[in-house]
Design a protein around this motif. Structure first.
Motif, PDB file in Angstrom:
ATOM      1  N   LEU A 121       0.815  -1.214   0.000  1.00  0.00           N
ATOM      2  CA  LEU A 121       0.000   0.000   0.000  1.00  0.00           C
ATOM      3  C   LEU A 121       0.850   1.265   0.000  1.00  0.00           C
ATOM      4  CD1 LEU A 121      -2.749  -1.073   2.562  1.00  0.00           C
ATOM      5  CD2 LEU A 121      -2.919  -1.011   0.063  1.00  0.00           C
ATOM      6  N   GLU A 122       2.135   1.133  -0.299  1.00  0.00           N
ATOM      7  CA  GLU A 122       3.064   2.253  -0.382  1.00  0.00           C
ATOM      8  C   GLU A 122       3.131   3.019   0.938  1.00  0.00           C
ATOM      9  OE1 GLU A 122       2.024   4.593  -3.748  1.00  0.00           O
ATOM     10  OE2 GLU A 122       2.656   3.073  -5.196  1.00  0.00           O
ATOM     11  N   SER A 123       3.498   2.293   1.994  1.00  0.00           N
ATOM     12  CA  SER A 123       3.701   2.859   3.327  1.00  0.00           C
ATOM     13  C   SER A 123       2.446   3.496   3.892  1.00  0.00           C
ATOM     14  CB  SER A 123       4.846   3.883   3.307  1.00  0.00           C
ATOM     15  OG  SER A 123       6.045   3.291   2.874  1.00  0.00           O
ATOM     16  N   ASP A 124       1.339   2.828   3.716  1.00  0.00           N
ATOM     17  CA  ASP A 124       0.072   3.279   4.295  1.00  0.00           C
ATOM     18  C   ASP A 124      -0.456   2.142   5.176  1.00  0.00           C
ATOM     19  OD1 ASP A 124      -2.171   4.688   4.932  1.00  0.00           O
ATOM     20  OD2 ASP A 124      -3.183   4.401   3.009  1.00  0.00           O
ATOM     21  N   TRP A 125      -0.486   2.357   6.496  1.00  0.00           N
ATOM     22  CA  TRP A 125      -0.841   1.314   7.449  1.00  0.00           C
ATOM     23  C   TRP A 125      -2.361   1.238   7.604  1.00  0.00           C
ATOM     24  CZ3 TRP A 125       1.544  -2.674   9.473  1.00  0.00           C
ATOM     25  CH2 TRP A 125       1.047  -3.298  10.613  1.00  0.00           C
ATOM     26  N   PRO A 126      -2.985   0.105   7.271  1.00  0.00           N
ATOM     27  CA  PRO A 126      -4.456   0.037   7.292  1.00  0.00           C
ATOM     28  C   PRO A 126      -5.052  -0.574   8.559  1.00  0.00           C
ATOM     29  CG  PRO A 126      -3.602  -1.828   6.071  1.00  0.00           C
ATOM     30  CD  PRO A 126      -2.401  -1.086   6.605  1.00  0.00           C
ATOM     31  N   PHE A 127      -4.212  -0.966   9.553  1.00  0.00           N
ATOM     32  CA  PHE A 127      -4.710  -1.775  10.657  1.00  0.00           C
ATOM     33  C   PHE A 127      -4.830  -1.042  11.986  1.00  0.00           C
ATOM     34  CE2 PHE A 127      -2.246  -4.660   7.831  1.00  0.00           C
ATOM     35  CZ  PHE A 127      -3.322  -5.362   7.311  1.00  0.00           C
ATOM     36  N   GLY A 128      -4.543   0.241  12.030  1.00  0.00           N
ATOM     37  CA  GLY A 128      -4.683   0.993  13.264  1.00  0.00           C
ATOM     38  C   GLY A 128      -3.423   0.996  14.118  1.00  0.00           C
ATOM     39  N   ASP A 129      -3.421   1.884  15.130  1.00  0.00           N
ATOM     40  CA  ASP A 129      -2.210   2.104  15.920  1.00  0.00           C
ATOM     41  C   ASP A 129      -1.857   0.917  16.796  1.00  0.00           C
ATOM     42  OD1 ASP A 129      -0.115   3.956  17.058  1.00  0.00           O
ATOM     43  OD2 ASP A 129      -1.256   3.524  18.872  1.00  0.00           O
ATOM     44  N   TRP A 130      -2.838   0.269  17.422  1.00  0.00           N
ATOM     45  CA  TRP A 130      -2.527  -0.810  18.350  1.00  0.00           C
ATOM     46  C   TRP A 130      -1.899  -2.003  17.646  1.00  0.00           C
ATOM     47  CZ3 TRP A 130      -1.446  -1.594  23.136  1.00  0.00           C
ATOM     48  CH2 TRP A 130      -1.903  -0.695  24.110  1.00  0.00           C
ATOM     49  N   PHE A 131      -2.374  -2.318  16.461  1.00  0.00           N
ATOM     50  CA  PHE A 131      -1.773  -3.428  15.724  1.00  0.00           C
ATOM     51  C   PHE A 131      -0.361  -3.060  15.284  1.00  0.00           C
ATOM     52  CE2 PHE A 131      -1.181  -6.388  12.170  1.00  0.00           C
ATOM     53  CZ  PHE A 131      -1.598  -7.565  12.775  1.00  0.00           C
ATOM     54  N   CYS A 132      -0.128  -1.782  15.028  1.00  0.00           N
ATOM     55  CA  CYS A 132       1.232  -1.325  14.704  1.00  0.00           C
ATOM     56  C   CYS A 132       2.145  -1.496  15.910  1.00  0.00           C
ATOM     57  CB  CYS A 132       1.196   0.130  14.251  1.00  0.00           C
ATOM     58  SG  CYS A 132       2.822   0.822  13.842  1.00  0.00           S
ATOM     59  N   ARG A 133       1.639  -1.181  17.096  1.00  0.00           N
ATOM     60  CA  ARG A 133       2.436  -1.364  18.305  1.00  0.00           C
ATOM     61  C   ARG A 133       2.782  -2.835  18.512  1.00  0.00           C
ATOM     62  NH1 ARG A 133      -0.291   2.505  22.995  1.00  0.00           N
ATOM     63  NH2 ARG A 133      -0.965   4.196  21.616  1.00  0.00           N
ATOM     64  N   ILE A 134       1.799  -3.711  18.318  1.00  0.00           N
ATOM     65  CA  ILE A 134       2.038  -5.143  18.506  1.00  0.00           C
ATOM     66  C   ILE A 134       3.058  -5.651  17.487  1.00  0.00           C
ATOM     67  CG2 ILE A 134       0.949  -7.423  18.394  1.00  0.00           C
ATOM     68  CD1 ILE A 134      -1.610  -6.115  19.436  1.00  0.00           C
ATOM     69  N   THR A 135       2.947  -5.167  16.248  1.00  0.00           N
ATOM     70  CA  THR A 135       3.901  -5.565  15.210  1.00  0.00           C
ATOM     71  C   THR A 135       5.318  -5.151  15.576  1.00  0.00           C
ATOM     72  OG1 THR A 135       2.202  -5.401  13.500  1.00  0.00           O
ATOM     73  CG2 THR A 135       4.494  -5.343  12.780  1.00  0.00           C
ATOM     74  N   ALA A 136       5.474  -3.909  16.037  1.00  0.00           N
ATOM     75  CA  ALA A 136       6.792  -3.432  16.455  1.00  0.00           C
ATOM     76  C   ALA A 136       7.316  -4.241  17.633  1.00  0.00           C
ATOM     77  CB  ALA A 136       6.712  -1.948  16.819  1.00  0.00           C
ATOM     78  N   PHE A 137       6.442  -4.556  18.565  1.00  0.00           N
ATOM     79  CA  PHE A 137       6.822  -5.350  19.736  1.00  0.00           C
ATOM     80  C   PHE A 137       7.341  -6.724  19.319  1.00  0.00           C
ATOM     81  CE2 PHE A 137       5.523  -8.492  22.962  1.00  0.00           C
ATOM     82  CZ  PHE A 137       6.243  -8.024  24.047  1.00  0.00           C
TER      83      PHE A 137
END
Length: 356
Positions: free
Chosen positions: A94-110
């Motif tokens: 998606l060319e650096s466009d995160w579609p899953f929201g902030d919390w899922f981004c936090r979990i991914t980074a974790f």
């Protein structure tokens, strides 16, 4: 340590006096390259580590030793890491466009960064365990007790969890125009002395374990040479040489996967301490981070190579699986012509004849 080191990717390199510097550039080549890379990583990483776990737990007759336990935890960490890859694949598509929201981004980074340090620490444990088994031969059983190994595993998971838990406590997404970025931006000015903290974190989280692995590698190599001089027949049994090979593979894996990223971090943090990097330097650092992080994530595919050399019987079982699958494919392929020949032969026989 994890908070200061694991914010390397979500880095807003734009300072207050350089607000016009845009380090987040979208390129079609980046989209294609990293999408394909993480797809391949997902397939090989998931298959390799799940296969390693399956083969390990199929060995019911033989109990796991301390080295096996460390490698099982390493495989488990890598298998869990692959759960974070589909989100990153979608992000790059998606060319650096995160579609899953902030919390899922936090979990991914974790998950991303927990796997990083769990891998480094368990690779270090494997090296120390092999060193104890080969060099410290007087009382190896006392140090390599399974109860002690389980305690070390629990300590590593707890320590890394505490290191990376701060990633769950702060937003990891930021709106950039019409795109929602994930793990991309962080303001250096929000944490005082962040460059110094990053340098300390790199020393503790990477350079210290690498030093331990190097010492184990050198000591086992010296022990192997000494044993070869004193009793060449002992070397032929392969015990010392297998331990030497395991640590060599571990060392190469750590240097290949993790050193580019940490050296990149150290280099830029030193610049940040000495002077304010230019916009071009910031953009180059941002692009180099994407490349070095990709190398760092490659460890989930290299770790099965360590299992191949370290696990007793893993190589034999793996080759048996491929041999059986190859024989099945060959037999199914060969079955069709034979059946067709049999059918044609039966049709060519006169009525009343018996096929033998």
């Amino acid at each position: 340590m994890a908070l200061v080191e694991d914010v390397f990717l979500p880095t807003n390199l734009t300072s207050s006096n350089q607000s016009s510097c845009n380090v987040h550039n979208h390129h079609f080549s980046t989209k294609v390259t990293f999408s394909l890379f993480y797809i391949i990583l997902l397939v090989f990483g998931a298959c390799g580590n799940v296969l390693a776990l399956c083969i390990t737990f199929q060995r019911r007759k033989k109990k796991l030793n301390s080295t096996d336990l460390y490698l099982v935890n390493l495989a488990l960490s890598d298998a869990l890491f692959t759960l974070a890859l589909p989100g990153r694949i979608a992000y790059y598509i998606l060319e650096s466009d995160w579609p899953f929201g902030d919390w899922f981004c936090r979990i991914t980074a974790f998950i991303f960064y927990m796997n990083t340090y769990v891998s480094i620490y368990f690779m270090t444990c494997v090296s120390v365990d092999r060193y104890v088994a080969v060099v410290r031969t007087r009382h190896p059983g006392r140090i390599r007790k399974m109860s002690r190994a389980r305690g070390v595993c629990a300590l590593i998971w707890s320590l890394v969890f505490l290191q990376t838990a701060p990633l769950l406590l702060r937003p990891m997404t930021r709106r950039m125009g019409d795109k929602l970025t994930c793990m991309e931006y962080f303001n250096f000015e929000e944490i005082p002395n962040l460059p110094y903290l990053l340098l300390v974190a790199c020393m503790i989280g990477f350079f210290l374990p690498v030093g331990v692995i190097l010492v184990c590698y050198v000591r086992i190599n010296l022990k192997l040479c000494q044993t070869a001089k004193e009793n060449p027949l002992t070397v032929k049994n392969g015990h010392h040489r297998r331990a030497f090979t395991v640590i060599l593979v571990v060392l190469l894996a750590v240097l290949l996967c993790f050193s580019p990223y940490h050296l990149n971090i150290v280099q830029f943090m030193v610049r940040k301490i000495l002077y304010q990097p230019s916009c071009r330097e910031q953009q180059a650092f941002k692009m180099s981070l994407q490349v070095t992080v990709a190398f760092m994530n490659l460890n989930c595919c290299i770790d099965p190579v360590i299992y191949f050399f370290a696990f007793r019987g893993y190589k034999r079982r793996l080759l048996r699986i491929f041999r059986n699958s190859g024989s099945l494919a060959t037999s199914s392929t060969a079955k069709t012509p034979s059946e067709s020949n049999s059918n044609s032969h039966s049709h060519s026989q006169p009525p009343g004849s018996v096929s033998i």
